[in-house]
Scaffold this active site. Structure first.
Site, PDB file in Angstrom:
ATOM      1  N   SER A 150      58.577 -24.578  33.478  1.00 21.94           N
ATOM      2  CA  SER A 150      59.033 -25.482  32.474  1.00 21.94           C
ATOM      3  C   SER A 150      58.899 -24.750  30.972  1.00 21.94           C
ATOM      4  O   SER A 150      57.766 -23.876  31.210  1.00 21.94           O
ATOM      5  CB  SER A 150      58.197 -26.768  32.552  1.00 21.94           C
ATOM      6  OG  SER A 150      58.547 -27.518  31.460  1.00 21.94           O
ATOM      7  N   TYR A 169      50.201 -31.438  33.806  1.00 19.61           N
ATOM      8  CA  TYR A 169      51.864 -30.717  33.901  1.00 19.61           C
ATOM      9  C   TYR A 169      51.900 -29.507  33.419  1.00 19.61           C
ATOM     10  O   TYR A 169      52.202 -28.722  34.060  1.00 19.61           O
ATOM     11  CB  TYR A 169      52.752 -31.593  33.273  1.00 19.61           C
ATOM     12  CG  TYR A 169      54.182 -31.289  33.324  1.00 19.61           C
ATOM     13  CD1 TYR A 169      54.680 -31.798  34.510  1.00 19.61           C
ATOM     14  CD2 TYR A 169      54.761 -30.598  32.510  1.00 19.61           C
ATOM     15  CE1 TYR A 169      56.264 -31.571  34.659  1.00 19.61           C
ATOM     16  CE2 TYR A 169      56.165 -30.053  32.624  1.00 19.61           C
ATOM     17  CZ  TYR A 169      56.916 -30.650  33.902  1.00 19.61           C
ATOM     18  OH  TYR A 169      58.040 -30.337  34.115  1.00 19.61           O
TER      19      TYR A 169
HETATM   20  N1  LIG Z   1      63.567 -32.933  33.508  1.00 19.77           N
HETATM   21  C1  LIG Z   1      63.072 -32.053  32.580  1.00 19.77           C
HETATM   22  O1  LIG Z   1      63.011 -32.248  31.527  1.00 19.77           O
HETATM   23  C2  LIG Z   1      62.278 -30.738  33.363  1.00 19.77           C
HETATM   24  C3  LIG Z   1      62.081 -29.765  32.219  1.00 19.77           C
HETATM   25  C4  LIG Z   1      61.648 -28.667  33.071  1.00 19.77           C
HETATM   26  C5  LIG Z   1      61.269 -28.447  34.087  1.00 19.77           C
HETATM   27  N2  LIG Z   1      61.452 -29.488  34.895  1.00 19.77           N
HETATM   28  C6  LIG Z   1      61.138 -29.445  36.506  1.00 19.77           C
HETATM   29  O2  LIG Z   1      62.250 -29.079  37.110  1.00 19.77           O
HETATM   30  C7  LIG Z   1      62.002 -29.811  38.527  1.00 19.77           C
HETATM   31  C8  LIG Z   1      63.012 -30.836  38.991  1.00 19.77           C
HETATM   32  O3  LIG Z   1      62.810 -31.899  38.304  1.00 19.77           O
HETATM   33  P1  LIG Z   1      64.029 -32.858  37.798  1.00 19.77           P
HETATM   34  O4  LIG Z   1      64.147 -32.780  36.500  1.00 19.77           O
HETATM   35  O5  LIG Z   1      65.178 -32.581  38.561  1.00 19.77           O
HETATM   36  O6  LIG Z   1      63.518 -34.285  37.775  1.00 19.77           O
HETATM   37  P2  LIG Z   1      63.631 -35.348  39.222  1.00 19.77           P
HETATM   38  O7  LIG Z   1      62.537 -36.500  38.741  1.00 19.77           O
HETATM   39  O8  LIG Z   1      65.033 -35.925  38.992  1.00 19.77           O
HETATM   40  O9  LIG Z   1      63.519 -34.538  40.438  1.00 19.77           O
HETATM   41  C9  LIG Z   1      62.298 -34.112  40.814  1.00 19.77           C
HETATM   42  C10 LIG Z   1      62.418 -34.554  42.600  1.00 19.77           C
HETATM   43  O10 LIG Z   1      61.274 -34.059  43.117  1.00 19.77           O
HETATM   44  C11 LIG Z   1      60.969 -34.970  44.474  1.00 19.77           C
HETATM   45  N3  LIG Z   1      59.615 -35.120  44.285  1.00 19.77           N
HETATM   46  C12 LIG Z   1      58.458 -35.533  43.606  1.00 19.77           C
HETATM   47  N4  LIG Z   1      57.423 -35.460  44.381  1.00 19.77           N
HETATM   48  C13 LIG Z   1      57.557 -34.968  45.642  1.00 19.77           C
HETATM   49  C14 LIG Z   1      56.734 -34.517  46.534  1.00 19.77           C
HETATM   50  N5  LIG Z   1      55.472 -34.729  46.430  1.00 19.77           N
HETATM   51  N6  LIG Z   1      57.271 -34.144  47.643  1.00 19.77           N
HETATM   52  C15 LIG Z   1      58.606 -34.040  47.566  1.00 19.77           C
HETATM   53  N7  LIG Z   1      59.371 -34.197  46.823  1.00 19.77           N
HETATM   54  C16 LIG Z   1      58.980 -34.495  45.689  1.00 19.77           C
HETATM   55  C17 LIG Z   1      61.521 -36.335  43.422  1.00 19.77           C
HETATM   56  O11 LIG Z   1      61.575 -37.456  44.294  1.00 19.77           O
HETATM   57  C18 LIG Z   1      62.922 -35.876  43.102  1.00 19.77           C
HETATM   58  O12 LIG Z   1      63.894 -36.064  43.776  1.00 19.77           O
HETATM   59  C19 LIG Z   1      60.523 -30.261  38.550  1.00 19.77           C
HETATM   60  O13 LIG Z   1      59.696 -29.199  39.128  1.00 19.77           O
HETATM   61  C20 LIG Z   1      60.301 -30.509  36.862  1.00 19.77           C
HETATM   62  O14 LIG Z   1      58.814 -30.471  36.783  1.00 19.77           O
HETATM   63  C21 LIG Z   1      61.971 -30.747  34.472  1.00 19.77           C
END
Ligand SMILES: NC(=O)c1ccc[n+]([C@@H]2O[C@H](COP(=O)([O-])OP(=O)(O)OC[C@H]3O[C@@H](n4cnc5c(N)ncnc54)[C@H](O)[C@@H]3O)[C@@H](O)[C@H]2O)c1
Length: 285
Positions: A150, A169
């Protein structure tokens, strides 16, 4: 029609929705079969709903609609046995494993308890480690491991100020950056690549929820998504409020493909210019 990933198999965590689903569909469109895992439950330190069984079923539907196969399992990335069981089921079905996308994540920002710090580190860092550990025995030369970091890993003074959960985080994602760098050295002699994508805000369930609307618009009593967007835009040098998950999937697709067959140890910042002047010099370039 031939695809860039014909005959390959990808293991993706957090695949029920958001970026994980988008990666599954993007890789499937290029011919990959998919092993998908998601928690399918909430966590008490996470201030927004996580994915549901219906969400994972929708991922299955979208992958199968492309004519690809998918093994989808409930599993918690904090538990390596869950991941091993999913990988073994997938490899039994498809016969191989070529691509790993360690994508599952949570955000416990705003929760100032030690548990919020520990939970997010457990999912976002230990979960990444477990994902690689479960996949490793099945990976052959030419395999590609992609970790999701991230921009929060590379910035100071943003999410790390969001209480113990926000600090956790940032802590987790900074260590994911370092883990990707060091694992690329560990796997190089096996001709297995390890790269990290670092997106800025992404339009997924993690950002598109009531908790975030309030976090970005504390001046409003009942802020909406539309009212949050200008606040996101002003924080981006390029004026982009958030990326669509599909835009991150293009970077994952590149690292997964043979076009990147000699590319390893990279930290790819999908940041809309956010990091330009302020990159933490302690993080490997
Ligand atoms: N959304 C943002 O702004 C952003 C920015 C940078 C990085 N990220 C990273 O991108 C990745 C994907 O996130 P996203 O944006 O798609 O959000 P999201 O919340 O839509 O998806 C995250 C997924 O991970 C699953 N999850 C959570 N805990 C879990 C566990 N213990 N075991 C298995 N699955 C689990 C959730 O149920 C969800 O389906 C994450 O690592 C997040 O930190 C997100």
């Amino acid at each position: 029609m031939s695809g860039r990933l014909d005959g390959k198999v990808a293991f993706i965590t957090g695949a029920a929705r958001g970026q994980g689903r988008s990666h599954a569909v993007r890789l499937a469109r290029e011919g990959a079969d998919i092993i998908a895992v998601d928690l399918l439950d909430g966590m008490d330190t996470v201030p927004y709903p996580l994915a549901t069984k219906d969400d994972l079923e929708e991922t299955v539907r979208q992958v199968e609609a492309l004519g690809r196969r998918i093994v989808a399992r409930q599993g918690d990335v904090r538990l390596v046995a869950d991941l091993e069981a999913a990988v073994e089921a997938g490899v039994a079905e498809f016969g191989r494993l070529d691509i790993v996308v360690a994508n599952a994540g949570i955000l416990t920002m705003g929760n100032d308890t030690p548990k919020a710090f520990l939970d997010v580190v457990n999912v976002n860092l230990v979960g990444v480690f477990n994902t690689v550990a479960a996949a490793e025995p099945h990976l052959q030369p030419g395999a590609s491991i992609i970790l999701t970091g991230s921009t929060a890993a590379l910035l100071v003074g943003t999410v790390d100020r969001g209480g113990a959960g926000g600090l956790g985080y940032a802590h987790a994602k900074r260590h994911v950056a370092r883990l990707g760098h060091d694992l690329s050295r560990v796997f190089a002699s096996r001709r297995i690549r390890v790269n990290v994508v670092h997106p800025t805000n992404v339009h997924s369930g993690m950002m598109d929820n009531d908790f975030m609307y309030h976090a970005f618009r504390p001046d409003l009593e009942n802020p909406t998504k539309e009212e949050m967007i200008p606040s996101l835009e002003t924080k981006s040098p390029m004026g982009v409020p958030w990326l669509e998950p599909s835009e991150v999937s293009e970077a994952v697709m590149y690292f997964a493909s043979d076009e990147a067959k000699w590319v390893t140890g990279q930290q790819l910042k999908l940041d809309g210019g956010q990091l330009g002047p302020v990159t933490d010099p302690g993080v490997p370039a």
